[in-house]
Structure formats: C-alpha cells, structure tokens
Motif scaffolding. Structure first.
Motif, mmCIF file in Angstrom:
data_model
loop_
_atom_site.group_PDB
_atom_site.id
_atom_site.type_symbol
_atom_site.label_atom_id
_atom_site.label_comp_id
_atom_site.label_asym_id
_atom_site.label_seq_id
_atom_site.Cartn_x
_atom_site.Cartn_y
_atom_site.Cartn_z
ATOM 1 N N ASP A 1 8.236 3.150 13.939
ATOM 2 C CA ASP A 1 7.090 3.087 13.038
ATOM 3 C C ASP A 1 7.322 2.134 11.872
ATOM 4 O OD1 ASP A 1 8.891 4.552 11.571
ATOM 5 O OD2 ASP A 1 7.697 6.383 11.492
ATOM 6 N N LEU A 2 8.257 1.198 12.032
ATOM 7 C CA LEU A 2 8.431 0.161 11.021
ATOM 8 C C LEU A 2 7.216 -0.766 11.012
ATOM 9 C CD1 LEU A 2 12.164 -0.879 11.531
ATOM 10 C CD2 LEU A 2 11.180 0.210 9.501
ATOM 11 N N PRO A 3 6.762 -1.199 9.844
ATOM 12 C CA PRO A 3 5.586 -2.074 9.770
ATOM 13 C C PRO A 3 5.937 -3.531 10.035
ATOM 14 C CG PRO A 3 6.367 -1.612 7.571
ATOM 15 C CD PRO A 3 7.234 -0.795 8.503
ATOM 16 N N LEU B 1 3.762 4.418 -5.722
ATOM 17 C CA LEU B 1 4.366 4.948 -4.495
ATOM 18 C C LEU B 1 4.906 6.357 -4.683
ATOM 19 C CD1 LEU B 1 6.258 1.953 -2.826
ATOM 20 C CD2 LEU B 1 4.025 2.913 -2.279
ATOM 21 N N SER B 2 5.437 6.640 -5.866
ATOM 22 C CA SER B 2 5.977 7.980 -6.115
ATOM 23 C C SER B 2 4.899 9.048 -6.105
ATOM 24 C CB SER B 2 6.719 8.003 -7.457
ATOM 25 O OG SER B 2 7.831 7.139 -7.449
ATOM 26 N N SER B 3 3.723 8.702 -6.585
ATOM 27 C CA SER B 3 2.652 9.687 -6.698
ATOM 28 C C SER B 3 1.702 9.692 -5.500
ATOM 29 C CB SER B 3 1.834 9.436 -7.978
ATOM 30 O OG SER B 3 1.306 8.119 -7.991
ATOM 31 N N ASN B 4 1.935 8.787 -4.533
ATOM 32 C CA ASN B 4 1.056 8.718 -3.363
ATOM 33 C C ASN B 4 1.874 8.619 -2.071
ATOM 34 O OD1 ASN B 4 -1.890 8.253 -4.517
ATOM 35 N ND2 ASN B 4 -0.518 6.952 -5.719
ATOM 36 N N PRO B 5 2.597 9.685 -1.707
ATOM 37 C CA PRO B 5 3.412 9.632 -0.478
ATOM 38 C C PRO B 5 2.586 9.430 0.776
ATOM 39 C CG PRO B 5 3.277 11.877 -1.339
ATOM 40 C CD PRO B 5 2.715 10.978 -2.401
ATOM 41 N N ASP B 6 1.287 9.719 0.708
ATOM 42 C CA ASP B 6 0.437 9.510 1.870
ATOM 43 C C ASP B 6 0.324 8.037 2.234
ATOM 44 O OD1 ASP B 6 -0.980 9.518 -0.694
ATOM 45 O OD2 ASP B 6 -2.753 9.003 0.469
ATOM 46 N N MET B 7 0.592 7.143 1.273
ATOM 47 C CA MET B 7 0.551 5.713 1.582
ATOM 48 C C MET B 7 1.604 5.371 2.631
ATOM 49 S SD MET B 7 0.022 4.102 -2.249
ATOM 50 C CE MET B 7 0.157 2.425 -1.668
ATOM 51 N N ARG B 8 2.766 5.988 2.512
ATOM 52 C CA ARG B 8 3.841 5.722 3.464
ATOM 53 C C ARG B 8 3.466 6.269 4.850
ATOM 54 N NH1 ARG B 8 7.308 7.841 0.658
ATOM 55 N NH2 ARG B 8 7.995 9.683 1.797
ATOM 56 N N ALA B 9 2.894 7.458 4.882
ATOM 57 C CA ALA B 9 2.479 8.045 6.161
ATOM 58 C C ALA B 9 1.416 7.179 6.837
ATOM 59 C CB ALA B 9 1.957 9.458 5.940
ATOM 60 N N ASN B 10 0.463 6.671 6.059
ATOM 61 C CA ASN B 10 -0.580 5.812 6.619
ATOM 62 C C ASN B 10 0.006 4.514 7.161
ATOM 63 O OD1 ASN B 10 -2.589 7.653 5.986
ATOM 64 N ND2 ASN B 10 -3.085 6.679 4.030
ATOM 65 N N LEU B 11 0.979 3.967 6.441
ATOM 66 C CA LEU B 11 1.626 2.740 6.891
ATOM 67 C C LEU B 11 2.301 2.953 8.240
ATOM 68 C CD1 LEU B 11 2.470 -0.202 6.105
ATOM 69 C CD2 LEU B 11 4.556 0.800 5.157
ATOM 70 N N HIS B 12 3.007 4.073 8.381
ATOM 71 C CA HIS B 12 3.686 4.363 9.643
ATOM 72 C C HIS B 12 2.682 4.598 10.769
ATOM 73 C CE1 HIS B 12 7.424 5.908 7.261
ATOM 74 N NE2 HIS B 12 7.258 4.612 7.177
ATOM 75 N N ASN B 13 1.609 5.295 10.481
ATOM 76 C CA ASN B 13 0.584 5.533 11.505
ATOM 77 C C ASN B 13 -0.032 4.217 11.972
ATOM 78 O OD1 ASN B 13 0.914 8.320 11.428
ATOM 79 N ND2 ASN B 13 -0.696 8.625 9.908
ATOM 80 N N ASN B 14 -0.312 3.324 11.024
ATOM 81 C CA ASN B 14 -0.889 2.027 11.380
ATOM 82 C C ASN B 14 0.082 1.213 12.233
ATOM 83 O OD1 ASN B 14 -3.220 2.575 9.979
ATOM 84 N ND2 ASN B 14 -2.598 1.485 8.129
ATOM 85 N N ALA B 15 1.371 1.288 11.892
ATOM 86 C CA ALA B 15 2.375 0.540 12.657
ATOM 87 C C ALA B 15 2.463 1.064 14.084
ATOM 88 C CB ALA B 15 3.732 0.633 11.960
ATOM 89 N N ARG B 16 2.486 2.383 14.226
ATOM 90 C CA ARG B 16 2.552 2.962 15.569
ATOM 91 C C ARG B 16 1.317 2.594 16.396
ATOM 92 N NH1 ARG B 16 5.192 7.447 12.888
ATOM 93 N NH2 ARG B 16 3.150 8.359 12.412
ATOM 94 N N TYR B 17 0.152 2.620 15.761
ATOM 95 C CA TYR B 17 -1.097 2.284 16.448
ATOM 96 C C TYR B 17 -1.069 0.838 16.932
ATOM 97 C CZ TYR B 17 -6.098 1.415 17.108
ATOM 98 O OH TYR B 17 -7.318 1.067 17.626
ATOM 99 N N LEU B 18 -0.654 -0.069 16.063
ATOM 100 C CA LEU B 18 -0.612 -1.482 16.436
ATOM 101 C C LEU B 18 0.397 -1.727 17.557
ATOM 102 C CD1 LEU B 18 -1.314 -4.455 16.061
ATOM 103 C CD2 LEU B 18 0.338 -4.540 14.175
ATOM 104 N N LYS B 19 1.568 -1.127 17.445
ATOM 105 C CA LYS B 19 2.603 -1.359 18.454
ATOM 106 C C LYS B 19 2.215 -0.772 19.805
ATOM 107 C CE LYS B 19 6.424 -1.875 15.233
ATOM 108 N NZ LYS B 19 7.757 -1.419 14.799
ATOM 109 N N ALA B 20 1.566 0.377 19.775
ATOM 110 C CA ALA B 20 1.099 0.957 21.042
ATOM 111 C C ALA B 20 0.093 0.023 21.715
ATOM 112 C CB ALA B 20 0.471 2.330 20.791
#
Length: 340
Positions: A296-298, A264-283
């Motif tokens: 944007d909580l999963p 997780l420390s070396s891949n901050p994009d994982m967190r951004a992808n998680l938030h994007n997926n959460a927003r997409y699903l909730k929308a």
C-alpha cells in the motif's frame, strides 16, 4: 515544467493534468493552512537568518519544529537540517564520531545521498546486493576486521521501486556484529507505520542500534532534512560540520513543516485514505497486466518493453491529460521505468 503546485491536478507547462508525479504524498505543499503559515513566517522572519546555528541562526520556528518532530516520532530530541540530502551525511558522520561505525555496508540501490554520506565519512565502504541480507552477511564476514563495528546503510522505502527494505533482518545482522543500522527514510516518514513514523514503525522495531534520517519535503509539505533520536546522538549531529557550516533552512520552510506535522498528527485518516488509494490503483494496474509491487505504498513503478515502447506508452497517457514520470535513474540499476 511545473507551473502550479502539486496536488491531484496540477499545471505542467500551463496545461492541466491529473497528476501522478512527485512525492507530495498528501498535497500539503499547496494546502491553504500550510501556505498561510509560510506566508506569516516570511513576514515575521524574512527569507532566512543568513547564518548557521553555531552563531545566531536559531529562531523560535526551528525550536518549535524540532519539539513537534520529537513528539511525533516519540524520541528524546530532533534536529532540523538544510535538506534531507544532508541528513545522511550528518547522521553517518555523527555515528562515526560516536564510535558506532568502523566500516560501512551500503545497499547497492540506496539513494546516492547515502553513497555520498558514506564516502564523506572517510571510512571503508562496501556495497552489498540490493535488499539481499544474505549477501550483506557474506560481505561482513569477509571484510570486517576484529573489533570493528559495521554500520549498515539502506533506504527504508526505495522510492524508485516502491518497496521496503528488510529492516528486521538488517537489524538482526547489525546486532550480531555489534554494529548499527542507518535508514534513509525519506519516503517512509509520515506515510507508513501504525503512527506514521516510517519504516521502523511499519515493522514495529525500536532499538538503540537503529538510527534514521528523513525529510519534511515529501509527506509533510515543506522542505528540509530531519534526524530524530536520543539526546546524545542528536547533540552530536548539532555539533557536527553540516550544522555548524551551513545556513538554516528558510523560515517559510520551517513554518510549513510545523503546520504539516500538525495536520498529519490530527488527521490520521489521511494516511488510511492514501493507502486505500494506492491499493486501488495497484490492483487496477495489475488487472491491466502491469507488474507492480503488491503493497500500500503510494509509489507505483513499472517497466514496459524497451525504451521506445515505454516512451510511446507515456506519450499516450500524457495525451489523456494524465501525468506520470519516466525515469532513467542512475544508481538504481533500473532504467526506462515509469512511476506514478
């Protein structure tokens, strides 16, 4: 019954489902690097040291994990506990012993490990209405005695509902009454905040009155509890009854957590992808007419009619090989709630 590891797809009773259950937010529990690290630790250290830290329970794995956690959260020190559940009992007891708590005020919908941690302290415990700072202030004003210090206890992210605690206001209240704030941030760490450090990071709040415990069994792909903070506080936790009286977690869990922090420390994009997926699903859920939290909580939770209605809906979703949970979660005040 889960018969595979948690990921985008998993096996439930040996049947493959698109998986929207559990809290392995990045599916690290089955990540090849995490599994490899755990396997190597098993070969080196066996299952566990079979003793507490008070004797010979410390190994290089626990020391490395605590150093990585302290660096990740940018704190003086960290301590690794047998479970996230115990982090609340250990943390609250340490704050009591340091003279930072005389009377405890607990969110009515806090996870029951917080209630048990409060009761185990042997201090007076008062519940305030869920996520209601005004009710909290009224309860403090009505019950706090002169020279007493309140300890406010809450989840950082309420996992059943997928919503945040109002940490800034709670912290202001603690400051007003010369008290402290304890956050159970099991669902926040690794997931929210500019640096992924959890709820305090999400709100940009740091304070000598703010303390928190968490777990590495969700975002970090491992198992066990975690408390981070200044040196004096962590030393008090290490010398408390929870640490002295319980065996250390299995070596494989500590090794998995170390690798989880590294990933997780070396891949901050994982967190951004998680938030994007959460927003997409909730929308998408909102377009279908479901009332879900707009963040944007999963965590996606919703209610639907009565018990029979929501059971029928869940059965239909399962028939499409999509797995979601149906919760009847005592202590939350909400029943017949589906969650993914």
């Amino acid at each position: 019954m889960m018969t595979g590891y948690p990921s985008s797809y998993t096996l439930i009773n040996n049947k493959r489902y698109l998986y929207f259950g559990g809290t392995s937010y990045y599916s690290l529990h089955g990540h090849p690097e995490v599994v490899r690290a755990a396997s190597e630790a098993l070969n080196t250290y066996g299952i566990t040291s079979a003793t507490s830290r008070a004797t010979t329970g410390m190994t290089p794995l626990y020391d490395e994990l605590e150093r990585k956690a302290a660096k990740f959260f940018d704190t003086d020190d960290a301590v690794y506990l047998p479970s996230g559940y115990l982090s609340n009992i250990a943390g609250i007891a340490a704050l009591r012993d340091m003279g930072k708590a005389d009377r405890l005020y607990v969110d009515a919908n806090a996870h029951y490990c917080n209630i048990e941690g409060a009761l185990a302290s042997s201090l007076p415990v008062i519940q305030y209405a869920h996520n209601d700072p005004a009710d909290l202030r009224n309860k403090i004003a009505a019950t706090l005695k002169p020279k007493e210090k309140p300890l406010i206890i809450t989840d950082g992210v309420f996992g059943t509902f997928g919503r945040f605690a109002d940490v800034p206001t709670l912290l202001e209240t603690a400051e007003q009454y010369d008290g402290a704030l304890w956050i159970d941030d099991a669902h926040g760490v690794g997931v929210v905040g500019e640096h992924g450090r959890g709820t305090y990071d999400y709100y940009g709040k740091r304070s000598p009155r703010l303390f928190f415990g968490a777990t590495v069994s969700k975002a970090f792909g491992a198992f066990g509890g975690l408390i981070v903070g200044d040196s004096d506080f962590i030393a008090r936790v290490r010398n408390g009854n929870v640490m002295k009286g319980s065996n250390q977690p299995p070596a494989v869990a500590a090794a998995a957590a170390i690798k989880g922090f590294e990933i997780l420390s070396s891949n901050p994009d994982m967190r951004a992808n998680l938030h994007n997926n959460a927003r997409y699903l909730k929308a998408g859920m909102r377009k279908l007419g479901f009332d879900v939290e707009d963040n944007d909580l999963p965590i996606v939770a919703f209610t639907f009619g009565n018990n029979a209605d929501i059971q029928k809906l869940r059965d239909y979703i399962l028939s499409k090989n999509i797995y979601i949970q149906m919760l009847n979660y005592a202590g939350t005040g909400v029943y017949n709630r589906c969650k993914g």
